[in-house]
Write a protein that holds these residues in place. Structure first.
Motif, PDB file in Angstrom:
ATOM      1  N   PHE A   1     -12.134  -1.968  22.815  1.00  0.00           N
ATOM      2  CA  PHE A   1     -10.900  -2.300  23.530  1.00  0.00           C
ATOM      3  C   PHE A   1      -9.681  -1.796  22.767  1.00  0.00           C
ATOM      4  N   LYS A   2      -8.906  -0.974  23.448  1.00  0.00           N
ATOM      5  CA  LYS A   2      -7.662  -0.441  22.894  1.00  0.00           C
ATOM      6  C   LYS A   2      -6.493  -1.170  23.559  1.00  0.00           C
ATOM      7  N   ALA A   3      -5.294  -0.671  23.328  1.00  0.00           N
ATOM      8  CA  ALA A   3      -4.136  -1.246  24.028  1.00  0.00           C
ATOM      9  C   ALA A   3      -4.402  -1.167  25.535  1.00  0.00           C
ATOM     10  N   PRO A   4      -4.116  -2.243  26.265  1.00  0.00           N
ATOM     11  CA  PRO A   4      -4.461  -2.284  27.686  1.00  0.00           C
ATOM     12  C   PRO A   4      -3.709  -1.244  28.512  1.00  0.00           C
TER      13      PRO A   4
ATOM     14  N   ARG B   1     -10.056  -7.848  31.799  1.00  0.00           N
ATOM     15  CA  ARG B   1     -10.803  -6.654  31.382  1.00  0.00           C
ATOM     16  C   ARG B   1     -12.018  -7.004  30.533  1.00  0.00           C
TER      17      ARG B   1
ATOM     18  N   ARG C   1     -13.332  -4.946  18.879  1.00  0.00           N
ATOM     19  CA  ARG C   1     -12.099  -5.621  19.305  1.00  0.00           C
ATOM     20  C   ARG C   1     -12.413  -6.367  20.597  1.00  0.00           C
TER      21      ARG C   1
ATOM     22  N   GLU D   1      -7.658  -9.920  20.415  1.00  0.00           N
ATOM     23  CA  GLU D   1      -6.450  -9.113  20.172  1.00  0.00           C
ATOM     24  C   GLU D   1      -5.232  -9.729  20.861  1.00  0.00           C
ATOM     25  N   ASP D   2      -5.474 -10.480  21.907  1.00  0.00           N
ATOM     26  CA  ASP D   2      -4.366 -11.054  22.672  1.00  0.00           C
ATOM     27  C   ASP D   2      -3.724 -12.264  21.994  1.00  0.00           C
TER      28      ASP D   2
HETATM   29  P1  AMP Z   1      -8.603   1.569  17.165  1.00  0.00           P
HETATM   30  O1  AMP Z   1      -9.567   0.412  17.247  1.00  0.00           O
HETATM   31  O2  AMP Z   1      -8.327   1.999  15.766  1.00  0.00           O
HETATM   32  O3  AMP Z   1      -8.980   2.699  18.056  1.00  0.00           O
HETATM   33  O4  AMP Z   1      -7.182   1.059  17.693  1.00  0.00           O
HETATM   34  C1  AMP Z   1      -7.057   0.388  18.886  1.00  0.00           C
HETATM   35  C2  AMP Z   1      -5.638  -0.103  18.990  1.00  0.00           C
HETATM   36  O5  AMP Z   1      -5.523  -0.857  20.194  1.00  0.00           O
HETATM   37  C3  AMP Z   1      -5.231  -1.005  17.855  1.00  0.00           C
HETATM   38  O6  AMP Z   1      -4.014  -0.571  17.323  1.00  0.00           O
HETATM   39  C4  AMP Z   1      -5.078  -2.363  18.511  1.00  0.00           C
HETATM   40  O7  AMP Z   1      -4.091  -3.125  17.912  1.00  0.00           O
HETATM   41  C5  AMP Z   1      -4.750  -2.003  19.928  1.00  0.00           C
HETATM   42  N1  AMP Z   1      -5.129  -3.075  20.863  1.00  0.00           N
HETATM   43  C6  AMP Z   1      -6.352  -3.537  21.123  1.00  0.00           C
HETATM   44  N2  AMP Z   1      -6.299  -4.552  22.011  1.00  0.00           N
HETATM   45  C7  AMP Z   1      -4.999  -4.746  22.304  1.00  0.00           C
HETATM   46  C8  AMP Z   1      -4.299  -5.645  23.148  1.00  0.00           C
HETATM   47  N3  AMP Z   1      -4.938  -6.572  23.859  1.00  0.00           N
HETATM   48  N4  AMP Z   1      -2.958  -5.532  23.214  1.00  0.00           N
HETATM   49  C9  AMP Z   1      -2.313  -4.600  22.496  1.00  0.00           C
HETATM   50  N5  AMP Z   1      -2.916  -3.722  21.678  1.00  0.00           N
HETATM   51  C10 AMP Z   1      -4.235  -3.788  21.577  1.00  0.00           C
END
Ligand code: AMP
Ligand code: MG
Length: 303
Positions: A126-129, A141, A157, A161-162
């Motif tokens: 899970f990355k930034a939504p 999600r 993740r 993260e939230d």
């Molecule tokens: P990586 O795991 O290194 O590929 O990075 C994934 C990025 O997504 C990280 O910087 C997380 O902080 C960001 N991320 C994951 N979930 C969320 C979320 N729910 N809201 C904002 N950012 C998120």
């Protein structure tokens, strides 16, 4: 079996209706399995106290060589139990992996799941939504990626993260993220009641270990692809992240979905702790092959 109700993770029981006294059948959720290895578990109701947990812990082991035999055995056993879970097709397992940047989530997946049939196991990162995901409630999600019967899913993740990056970077108002601990506990309770066993790992590294790992990503050309300037920027928020993790682990380690704080400065020890915790949890679930068709001994395969 005909008159009983059967749900994943539950069993039908006879009882008398509390008001009318009439006999009836109710479905009672199985109690969550108790792993044999609670040493690194955050006890429900107790503070996680991350600052008092040693990321350098390796018990009596001194090197990767010392754990090789045990790790191989645990991986093999996980593979065997996973095969049964898949065949049973009744319950499932959700493994949540969280850590500071460079904490070793990817390495753990590679190091622990080597013996598992890829067909019964899936990783979700899970990355930034996306904007579509942001237009839904925050759990939307994640709920879609929960393992169906027979499967092991790994969240690289997760919904945590939230209450982590979202809290630290003030992506929503405090009143919103504060309400999410209860929402997460309710969500996980609901999953548990429908036959999902959750195992949640926080891979605990020290601030200095993160510095070393970031430096090695700069020094080694083969690791350049892993280097992100964003990780350096996030490092400035180390203390805020530790506080956010501490509160999330404290508020969301429950009897039905416990958190484990895994000492993770030594990668080989981290893999051992994660592997044996998963092994113990799966063993306690004791998945069974489903019964064979009747009269198999009378079946002959035509030439
Ligand atoms: P990586 O795991 O290194 O590929 O990075 C994934 C990025 O997504 C990280 O910087 C997380 O902080 C960001 N991320 C994951 N979930 C969320 C979320 N729910 N809201 C904002 N950012 C998120
Ligand atoms: Mg990263």
């Amino acid at each position: 079996m005909a008159d009983s109700v059967h749900i994943a993770g539950g069993a039908a029981q006879d009882r008398n209706h509390p008001a009318t006294g009439a006999p009836e059948k109710v479905v009672v959720a199985d109690p969550p399995p108790e792993p044999d290895y609670p040493r690194y578990r955050v006890e429900p109701g107790e503070p996680a106290r991350l600052g008092e947990r040693d990321p350098d812990e390796t018990e009596h082991y001194r090197s990767k060589k010392d754990v090789a035999g045990e790790l191989a055995a645990a991986r093999k056993h996980i593979g065997q139990l996973q095969a049964r879970l898949y065949a049973e097709h009744h319950r499932s397992v959700l493994i949540v992996l969280q850590a500071m940047d460079t904490g070793g989530k990817d390495g753990t997946i590679k190091g622990v799941f080597a013996g598992v049939n890829p067909q019964g196991c899936q990783v979700w990162s899970f990355k930034a939504p996306s904007s579509e995901e942001r237009d839904h409630d925050f759990l939307w999600r994640y709920h879609q990626r929960v393992p169906p019967a027979g499967m092991i899913h790994i969240f690289n993740r997760s919904h945590y993260e939230d209450v982590l990056v979202v809290r630290v970077k003030s992506l929503v108002p405090e009143t919103v993220w504060r309400g999410r601990y209860d929402a997460i506990n309710d969500f996980e309770r609901q999953l548990t009641d429908s036959g999902v066993t959750l195992i949640k790992f926080y891979l605990h590294i020290s601030r200095d270990e993160q510095r070393k790992r970031l430096q090695s990503r700069l020094d080694d050309p083969e690791k350049h692809w892993k280097f992100s300037s964003n990780d350096v920027a996030e490092r400035a928020y180390w203390d805020d992240y530790q506080l956010a993790f501490d509160e999330a682990l404290t508020r969301c380690s429950t009897p039905y979905a416990p958190w484990y704080v895994v000492p993770a400065n030594a990668k080989w020890f981290r893999n051992l702790v994660v592997a044996r915790t998963i092994e113990d949890t799966l063993a306690a679930m004791d998945p069974q092959y489903p019964p064979a068709e009747p009269d198999l001994e009378k079946v002959t395969i035509p030439a």
